[in-house]
Design a protein around this motif. Structure first.
Motif, PDB file in Angstrom:
ATOM      1  N   ASP A  69       0.846  -1.191   0.000  1.00  0.00           N
ATOM      2  CA  ASP A  69       0.000   0.000   0.000  1.00  0.00           C
ATOM      3  C   ASP A  69       0.882   1.242   0.000  1.00  0.00           C
ATOM      4  N   LEU A  70       0.551   2.187  -0.887  1.00  0.00           N
ATOM      5  CA  LEU A  70       1.343   3.403  -1.038  1.00  0.00           C
ATOM      6  C   LEU A  70       0.456   4.632  -0.893  1.00  0.00           C
ATOM      7  N   VAL A  71       1.049   5.714  -0.420  1.00  0.00           N
ATOM      8  CA  VAL A  71       0.404   7.021  -0.409  1.00  0.00           C
ATOM      9  C   VAL A  71       1.263   7.943  -1.259  1.00  0.00           C
ATOM     10  N   VAL A  72       0.635   8.573  -2.258  1.00  0.00           N
ATOM     11  CA  VAL A  72       1.361   9.384  -3.236  1.00  0.00           C
ATOM     12  C   VAL A  72       0.915  10.835  -3.117  1.00  0.00           C
ATOM     13  N   ALA A  73       1.867  11.738  -3.178  1.00  0.00           N
ATOM     14  CA  ALA A  73       1.595  13.176  -3.202  1.00  0.00           C
ATOM     15  C   ALA A  73       2.350  13.782  -4.366  1.00  0.00           C
ATOM     16  N   LEU A  74       1.896  14.929  -4.821  1.00  0.00           N
ATOM     17  CA  LEU A  74       2.506  15.627  -5.946  1.00  0.00           C
ATOM     18  C   LEU A  74       3.082  16.927  -5.435  1.00  0.00           C
ATOM     19  N   ASP A  75       4.384  17.095  -5.570  1.00  0.00           N
ATOM     20  CA  ASP A  75       5.028  18.315  -5.108  1.00  0.00           C
ATOM     21  C   ASP A  75       4.434  19.515  -5.838  1.00  0.00           C
ATOM     22  N   GLY A  76       3.958  20.484  -5.072  1.00  0.00           N
ATOM     23  CA  GLY A  76       3.399  21.689  -5.665  1.00  0.00           C
ATOM     24  C   GLY A  76       1.928  21.583  -6.007  1.00  0.00           C
ATOM     25  N   ALA A  77       1.309  20.438  -5.760  1.00  0.00           N
ATOM     26  CA  ALA A  77      -0.107  20.274  -6.098  1.00  0.00           C
ATOM     27  C   ALA A  77      -0.996  20.967  -5.074  1.00  0.00           C
ATOM     28  N   THR A  78      -2.199  21.332  -5.504  1.00  0.00           N
ATOM     29  CA  THR A  78      -3.146  21.982  -4.611  1.00  0.00           C
ATOM     30  C   THR A  78      -4.060  20.970  -3.934  1.00  0.00           C
ATOM     31  N   HIS A  79      -4.016  19.709  -4.379  1.00  0.00           N
ATOM     32  CA  HIS A  79      -4.890  18.685  -3.821  1.00  0.00           C
ATOM     33  C   HIS A  79      -4.105  17.809  -2.851  1.00  0.00           C
ATOM     34  N   GLY A  80      -4.804  16.897  -2.210  1.00  0.00           N
ATOM     35  CA  GLY A  80      -4.187  16.059  -1.201  1.00  0.00           C
ATOM     36  C   GLY A  80      -3.481  14.851  -1.785  1.00  0.00           C
ATOM     37  N   THR A  81      -3.375  13.832  -0.956  1.00  0.00           N
ATOM     38  CA  THR A  81      -2.672  12.622  -1.346  1.00  0.00           C
ATOM     39  C   THR A  81      -3.648  11.601  -1.926  1.00  0.00           C
ATOM     40  N   ILE A  82      -3.085  10.587  -2.569  1.00  0.00           N
ATOM     41  CA  ILE A  82      -3.869   9.478  -3.114  1.00  0.00           C
ATOM     42  C   ILE A  82      -3.283   8.178  -2.598  1.00  0.00           C
ATOM     43  N   SER A  83      -4.146   7.290  -2.125  1.00  0.00           N
ATOM     44  CA  SER A  83      -3.721   5.984  -1.644  1.00  0.00           C
ATOM     45  C   SER A  83      -3.839   4.965  -2.768  1.00  0.00           C
ATOM     46  N   LEU A  84      -2.821   4.140  -2.907  1.00  0.00           N
ATOM     47  CA  LEU A  84      -2.790   3.124  -3.949  1.00  0.00           C
ATOM     48  C   LEU A  84      -2.766   1.736  -3.336  1.00  0.00           C
ATOM     49  N   ARG A  85      -3.556   0.842  -3.927  1.00  0.00           N
ATOM     50  CA  ARG A  85      -3.478  -0.573  -3.618  1.00  0.00           C
ATOM     51  C   ARG A  85      -2.814  -1.298  -4.780  1.00  0.00           C
ATOM     52  N   ALA A  86      -2.431  -2.537  -4.546  1.00  0.00           N
ATOM     53  CA  ALA A  86      -1.755  -3.312  -5.583  1.00  0.00           C
ATOM     54  C   ALA A  86      -2.593  -3.326  -6.853  1.00  0.00           C
ATOM     55  N   GLY A  87      -1.967  -2.997  -7.977  1.00  0.00           N
ATOM     56  CA  GLY A  87      -2.647  -2.970  -9.267  1.00  0.00           C
ATOM     57  C   GLY A  87      -3.104  -1.593  -9.697  1.00  0.00           C
ATOM     58  N   ASP A  88      -3.227  -0.644  -8.746  1.00  0.00           N
ATOM     59  CA  ASP A  88      -3.662   0.709  -9.076  1.00  0.00           C
ATOM     60  C   ASP A  88      -2.476   1.549  -9.565  1.00  0.00           C
ATOM     61  N   THR A  89      -2.804   2.620 -10.280  1.00  0.00           N
ATOM     62  CA  THR A  89      -1.788   3.525 -10.817  1.00  0.00           C
ATOM     63  C   THR A  89      -2.225   4.963 -10.568  1.00  0.00           C
ATOM     64  N   VAL A  90      -1.262   5.830 -10.325  1.00  0.00           N
ATOM     65  CA  VAL A  90      -1.549   7.255 -10.222  1.00  0.00           C
ATOM     66  C   VAL A  90      -0.867   7.962 -11.389  1.00  0.00           C
ATOM     67  N   ARG A  91      -1.558   8.944 -11.942  1.00  0.00           N
ATOM     68  CA  ARG A  91      -1.032   9.727 -13.065  1.00  0.00           C
ATOM     69  C   ARG A  91      -0.947  11.188 -12.641  1.00  0.00           C
ATOM     70  N   ALA A  92       0.203  11.795 -12.860  1.00  0.00           N
ATOM     71  CA  ALA A  92       0.390  13.215 -12.559  1.00  0.00           C
ATOM     72  C   ALA A  92       0.379  13.989 -13.867  1.00  0.00           C
ATOM     73  N   ARG A  93      -0.311  15.126 -13.878  1.00  0.00           N
ATOM     74  CA  ARG A  93      -0.405  15.924 -15.098  1.00  0.00           C
ATOM     75  C   ARG A  93      -0.289  17.402 -14.750  1.00  0.00           C
ATOM     76  N   SER A  94       0.219  18.153 -15.700  1.00  0.00           N
ATOM     77  CA  SER A  94       0.309  19.594 -15.571  1.00  0.00           C
ATOM     78  C   SER A  94      -0.408  20.224 -16.758  1.00  0.00           C
ATOM     79  N   ASP A  95      -1.194  21.283 -16.510  1.00  0.00           N
ATOM     80  CA  ASP A  95      -1.858  21.967 -17.614  1.00  0.00           C
ATOM     81  C   ASP A  95      -1.003  23.099 -18.165  1.00  0.00           C
ATOM     82  N   GLY A  96       0.248  23.165 -17.695  1.00  0.00           N
ATOM     83  CA  GLY A  96       1.187  24.158 -18.199  1.00  0.00           C
ATOM     84  C   GLY A  96       2.415  23.485 -18.758  1.00  0.00           C
ATOM     85  N   ASP A  97       3.539  24.194 -18.710  1.00  0.00           N
ATOM     86  CA  ASP A  97       4.778  23.676 -19.267  1.00  0.00           C
ATOM     87  C   ASP A  97       5.656  23.006 -18.224  1.00  0.00           C
ATOM     88  N   GLY A  98       5.240  23.005 -16.979  1.00  0.00           N
ATOM     89  CA  GLY A  98       6.082  22.495 -15.914  1.00  0.00           C
ATOM     90  C   GLY A  98       6.103  20.981 -15.849  1.00  0.00           C
TER      91      GLY A  98
END
Length: 200
Positions: free
Chosen positions: A146-175
């Motif tokens: 089990d993992l907890v993922v956060a995005l540096d600089g994000a305005t939202h909180g963390t996401i918990s992952l279970r085996a088989g799940d994936t988290v995707r990080a995206r930026s609507d700018g150039d960063g």
């Protein structure tokens, strides 16, 4: 703005292999046509040929089972064990030899349009892994634990992952996006950083 999206295994789209010998679960597919990148997971119940993907570079991570030995155009590679990675060209005639049923993660990138950096990590409870530098389009797939993922600089909180799940990080700018995570138990994960050609 930087955002995180949870991609749950239960919602992955199932598609048949091009050669009709099995099926795969699509984790994420680029919106462009043809797709510049695709992430998928597949069960390999027995030895056999891989589908041809001309014009694509493939990165395979063995998640469980095996060992798996890949043969490209008649030349065998060293056996893969869980969390081992192999990169090869999709136009090669590739076959897999498995000693026991296996499961793998596949990253497809269109040659000249996208590149992928893939790393597998084994984590101890409470210990942060050594993650690479920020990337425009990172994905992190939880293989076990089990993992907890956060995005540096994000305005939202963390996401918990279970085996088989994936988290995707995206930026609507150039960063670029930089992930941080913490394991609540011993865990394994795969980090995939996608860079499109027009992103430099």
């Amino acid at each position: 703005m930087l955002t995180l999206s949870l991609l749950e295994q239960a919602n992955y789209a199932k598609r048949p292999w091009k050669n009709g010998l099995g099926s795969t679960l699509d984790i994420a597919v680029d919106d462009a046509v043809p797709a510049r990148f695709r992430l998928s997971a597949a069960d390999v119940p027995a030895s056999g040929p891989f589908s041809a993907y001309d014009g694509y570079e493939r990165t395979l991570v063995l998640l469980e089972g095996g060992p798996m030995t890949l043969t490209h155009d008649g030349v065998a590679s060293p056996p893969l064990h869980p969390l081992d990675i192999e990169v090869f060209q999709g136009e090669h005639v590739t076959e897999a030899q498995v000693d026991t049923p296996a499961r793998d993660l596949n990253v497809f990138t269109q040659q000249g349009k996208a590149k992928a950096r893939v790393a597998a990590h084994s984590l101890r409870q409470g210990s942060p892994p050594p993650l690479p530098e920020a990337a425009p389009e990172p994905f992190l797939s939880c293989v076990s634990g089990d993992l907890v993922v956060a995005l540096d600089g994000a305005t939202h909180g963390t996401i918990s992952l279970r085996a088989g799940d994936t988290v995707r990080a995206r930026s609507d700018g150039d960063g670029a996006a930089s992930l941080s995570l913490r394991a609540w138990s011993d865990a394994t994960c795969v980090l995939v950083a996608i860079r499109l050609a027009d992103e430099g």
